[in-house]
Write a protein that holds these residues in place. Structure first.
Motif, PDB file in Angstrom:
ATOM      1  N   ILE A 193     -50.077 -29.675 -10.959  1.00 33.81           N
ATOM      2  CA  ILE A 193     -49.867 -28.409 -11.464  1.00 33.81           C
ATOM      3  C   ILE A 193     -48.911 -27.766 -10.640  1.00 33.81           C
ATOM      4  N   CYS A 194     -47.991 -27.100 -11.332  1.00 25.61           N
ATOM      5  CA  CYS A 194     -46.782 -26.332 -10.926  1.00 25.61           C
ATOM      6  C   CYS A 194     -46.848 -25.145 -10.638  1.00 25.61           C
ATOM      7  N   HIS A 195     -46.789 -24.560  -9.630  1.00 26.88           N
ATOM      8  CA  HIS A 195     -46.411 -22.880  -9.260  1.00 26.88           C
ATOM      9  C   HIS A 195     -45.139 -22.706  -9.492  1.00 26.88           C
ATOM     10  N   GLY A 196     -44.687 -21.901 -10.308  1.00 27.44           N
ATOM     11  CA  GLY A 196     -43.125 -21.246 -10.440  1.00 27.44           C
ATOM     12  C   GLY A 196     -42.638 -20.794  -9.121  1.00 27.44           C
ATOM     13  N   GLU A 197     -43.519 -20.157  -8.332  1.00 34.33           N
ATOM     14  CA  GLU A 197     -42.921 -19.815  -7.024  1.00 34.33           C
ATOM     15  C   GLU A 197     -43.856 -20.164  -6.067  1.00 34.33           C
ATOM     16  N   ASN A 198     -43.481 -19.940  -4.811  1.00 33.48           N
ATOM     17  CA  ASN A 198     -44.188 -20.529  -3.564  1.00 33.48           C
ATOM     18  C   ASN A 198     -45.387 -19.260  -3.547  1.00 33.48           C
ATOM     19  N   ARG A 199     -46.662 -19.492  -3.611  1.00 33.79           N
ATOM     20  CA  ARG A 199     -47.794 -18.623  -3.619  1.00 33.79           C
ATOM     21  C   ARG A 199     -48.642 -18.704  -2.123  1.00 33.79           C
ATOM     22  N   GLY A 200     -48.439 -19.814  -1.497  1.00 37.36           N
ATOM     23  CA  GLY A 200     -49.134 -19.933  -0.228  1.00 37.36           C
ATOM     24  C   GLY A 200     -50.053 -21.261  -0.260  1.00 37.36           C
ATOM     25  N   TYR A 201     -50.565 -21.647   0.642  1.00 40.48           N
ATOM     26  CA  TYR A 201     -51.554 -22.761   1.052  1.00 40.48           C
ATOM     27  C   TYR A 201     -52.839 -22.546  -0.035  1.00 40.48           C
ATOM     28  N   GLY A 202     -53.273 -21.523   0.563  1.00 40.80           N
ATOM     29  CA  GLY A 202     -54.542 -21.231  -0.092  1.00 40.80           C
ATOM     30  C   GLY A 202     -54.531 -20.867  -1.439  1.00 40.80           C
ATOM     31  N   ALA A 203     -53.302 -20.402  -2.236  1.00 40.49           N
ATOM     32  CA  ALA A 203     -53.264 -20.205  -3.786  1.00 40.49           C
ATOM     33  C   ALA A 203     -53.244 -21.821  -4.140  1.00 40.49           C
ATOM     34  N   GLY A 204     -52.466 -22.441  -3.471  1.00 44.17           N
ATOM     35  CA  GLY A 204     -52.501 -24.088  -4.102  1.00 44.17           C
ATOM     36  C   GLY A 204     -53.780 -24.680  -4.029  1.00 44.17           C
ATOM     37  N   LEU A 205     -54.603 -24.410  -2.917  1.00 40.68           N
ATOM     38  CA  LEU A 205     -56.126 -24.993  -2.960  1.00 40.68           C
ATOM     39  C   LEU A 205     -56.914 -24.451  -4.186  1.00 40.68           C
ATOM     40  N   LYS A 206     -56.728 -23.113  -4.282  1.00 37.82           N
ATOM     41  CA  LYS A 206     -57.457 -22.504  -5.245  1.00 37.82           C
ATOM     42  C   LYS A 206     -56.940 -23.076  -6.630  1.00 37.82           C
ATOM     43  N   PHE A 227     -68.123 -23.673  -4.346  1.00 32.81           N
ATOM     44  CA  PHE A 227     -67.125 -22.845  -5.091  1.00 32.81           C
ATOM     45  C   PHE A 227     -67.889 -22.043  -6.374  1.00 32.81           C
ATOM     46  N   ASP A 228     -68.921 -22.134  -6.398  1.00 28.77           N
ATOM     47  CA  ASP A 228     -69.701 -21.602  -7.390  1.00 28.77           C
ATOM     48  C   ASP A 228     -69.974 -20.078  -6.741  1.00 28.77           C
ATOM     49  N   HIS A 229     -70.254 -20.174  -5.492  1.00 31.02           N
ATOM     50  CA  HIS A 229     -70.425 -19.145  -4.568  1.00 31.02           C
ATOM     51  C   HIS A 229     -69.273 -18.484  -3.620  1.00 31.02           C
ATOM     52  N   VAL A 230     -68.276 -19.215  -3.851  1.00 33.20           N
ATOM     53  CA  VAL A 230     -67.339 -18.754  -2.824  1.00 33.20           C
ATOM     54  C   VAL A 230     -65.974 -18.466  -3.646  1.00 33.20           C
ATOM     55  N   GLN A 231     -65.489 -17.365  -3.762  1.00 30.93           N
ATOM     56  CA  GLN A 231     -64.201 -16.923  -4.151  1.00 30.93           C
ATOM     57  C   GLN A 231     -62.985 -16.942  -3.120  1.00 30.93           C
ATOM     58  N   ILE A 232     -62.030 -17.645  -3.160  1.00 32.84           N
ATOM     59  CA  ILE A 232     -60.806 -17.858  -2.392  1.00 32.84           C
ATOM     60  C   ILE A 232     -60.135 -16.639  -2.566  1.00 32.84           C
ATOM     61  N   ARG A 233     -59.874 -15.608  -1.776  1.00 32.62           N
ATOM     62  CA  ARG A 233     -58.942 -14.626  -1.893  1.00 32.62           C
ATOM     63  C   ARG A 233     -57.712 -14.968  -0.768  1.00 32.62           C
ATOM     64  N   CYS A 234     -57.851 -15.615   0.181  1.00 29.35           N
ATOM     65  CA  CYS A 234     -56.760 -15.897   1.034  1.00 29.35           C
ATOM     66  C   CYS A 234     -55.672 -16.719   0.480  1.00 29.35           C
ATOM     67  N   VAL A 235     -54.501 -16.551   0.725  1.00 27.10           N
ATOM     68  CA  VAL A 235     -53.226 -17.231   0.097  1.00 27.10           C
ATOM     69  C   VAL A 235     -52.820 -18.181   1.222  1.00 27.10           C
ATOM     70  N   GLY A 236     -52.828 -17.777   2.229  1.00 29.89           N
ATOM     71  CA  GLY A 236     -52.268 -18.635   3.512  1.00 29.89           C
ATOM     72  C   GLY A 236     -53.006 -19.386   4.214  1.00 29.89           C
ATOM     73  N   THR A 294     -60.991 -20.955   6.997  1.00 29.20           N
ATOM     74  CA  THR A 294     -61.746 -19.886   7.888  1.00 29.20           C
ATOM     75  C   THR A 294     -62.482 -19.136   6.879  1.00 29.20           C
ATOM     76  N   GLU A 295     -61.614 -18.754   5.835  1.00 24.54           N
ATOM     77  CA  GLU A 295     -62.567 -17.860   4.794  1.00 24.54           C
ATOM     78  C   GLU A 295     -63.852 -18.584   4.041  1.00 24.54           C
ATOM     79  N   ILE A 296     -63.225 -19.817   3.513  1.00 28.13           N
ATOM     80  CA  ILE A 296     -64.279 -20.593   3.021  1.00 28.13           C
ATOM     81  C   ILE A 296     -65.478 -20.712   3.802  1.00 28.13           C
ATOM     82  N   LEU A 297     -65.284 -21.182   4.918  1.00 29.84           N
ATOM     83  CA  LEU A 297     -66.412 -21.529   6.046  1.00 29.84           C
ATOM     84  C   LEU A 297     -67.382 -20.027   6.192  1.00 29.84           C
TER      85      LEU A 297
END
Length: 194
Positions: free
Chosen positions: A65-78, A163-172, A177-180
């Motif tokens: 998967i390629c992001h056109g620009e750097n969005r952050g680690y959390g966005a990559g995981l999402k 991940f049916d219950h957790v919506q990742i919002r953090c991009v960094g 920490t957010e997931i847990l």
């Protein structure tokens, strides 16, 4: 053994990504019946994207998967989690800092736990980084009630249903920490990573 999706979020990892992916490919047949590796190139400005495409052409189990620009680690995981097709999801850093053979210690627990997290062995970080990590773990424990040994260890295995219950919002970097924290009510287990 179950079916496993592995996610690496990569930003400017041209010196590491091939070795990281190929090392994981050696481990996966020992821990999973079917598997895929999802590499998210998070807007790298080096040859990371090209190397990922080469790996994809060489190994049919690799998804890029390629992001056109750097969005952050959390966005990559999402992005990787949203694309994952298997019941178990594992993610780690793409720089090869972990011994992926330790995944064998985590893979035996998902029948009993929804989240299985690794924790670092003896950290090689400078003293100030170890102190900051300790402070952060204590703060998370006190403020959010999340009692884990190493909140930021990026060596984690999840059941898809988390991940049916957790919506990742953090991009960094606070994504672990957010997931847990969001899934604090899930049962968790922890295993040491070298």
């Amino acid at each position: 053994m179950g079916d496993l999706s592995v996610i690496f979020s990569a930003f400017n990892e041209e010196g590491n990504i091939r070795c990281t992916v190929e090392t994981m490919i050696q481990v996966l047949p020992k821990v999973a019946t079917r598997w895929e590796i999802i590499v998210v190139d998070d807007g790298s400005s080096d040859a990371t994207a090209l190397i990922c495409q080469e790996l994809k052409a060489q190994y049919p189990e690799i998804v890029v998967i390629c992001h056109g620009e750097n969005r952050g680690y959390g966005a990559g995981l999402k992005s990787g989690i949203m694309s994952a097709k298997h019941d178990l999801i594992f993610f780690s850093h793409s720089d090869g800092q972990f011994d992926f053979r330790d995944l064998e210690q985590l893979i035996c627990w998902p029948e009993d736990y929804d989240i299985v997290g690794g924790y670092g062995g003896k950290r090689q970080d400078p003293l100030y980084r170890r102190v900051n990590a300790l402070r952060w773990n204590v703060l998370v424990r006190l403020m959010l009630g999340v009692k884990v040994r190493d909140i930021d260890c990026a060596f984690n295995l999840f059941r898809r249903e988390v991940f049916d219950h957790v919506q990742i919002r953090c991009v960094g970097a606070m994504v672990n920490t957010e997931i847990l924290a969001r899934r604090h009510s899930f049962t968790c287990a922890y295993a040491r990573s070298k």
